[in-house]
Design a protein around this motif. Structure first.
Motif: not given
Length: 115
Positions: A100, A105, A108, A95
């Motif tokens: 993110i 996320e 996506d 992350y």
């Protein structure tokens, strides 16, 4: 090689209709066997592109693959034979590198990556 697929009706009922058992069979062409490289799933290619784009380590890449499929830390830990906490630490690093804050996320990004 031709594969003969039997009809769904039993031979007795076929004989009653004056149709031979060979007429009751349906001829089906075999499905071609694909090599593993040809069967690679699109999301796996997208994950590979994301791994390269964000500079993830090989282990982080494995975890990203499972996260992109929507798996949780417990499932990933069982599959990779590591502790839940190890998966969570790798997830945190993923992350951070990707900038993110959630698995959604990440999903996506992988879904929308150009391939």
């Amino acid at each position: 090689m031709t594969i003969i697929k039997p009809n769904k009706y039993p031979i007795e009922s076929v004989a009653e209709d004056n149709i031979t058992s060979s007429q009751a069979a349906e001829v089906v062409e075999p499905t071609p066997i694909l090599e593993p490289a040809e069967v690679e799933r699109p999301y796996k290619r997208k994950c590979t592109q994301a791994i390269k784009a964000y500079g993830l380590t090989p282990r982080e890449g494995e975890i990203l693959f499972y996260l992109a499929k929507g798996r949780n830390a417990k499932h990933i830990a069982e599959r990779l034979y590591v502790a839940d906490r190890t998966v969570k630490t790798h997830t945190y690093h993923i992350y951070q590198k990707m900038g993110i804050h959630s698995q959604q996320e990440l999903m996506d990004i992988v879904e929308n990556i150009e391939g």
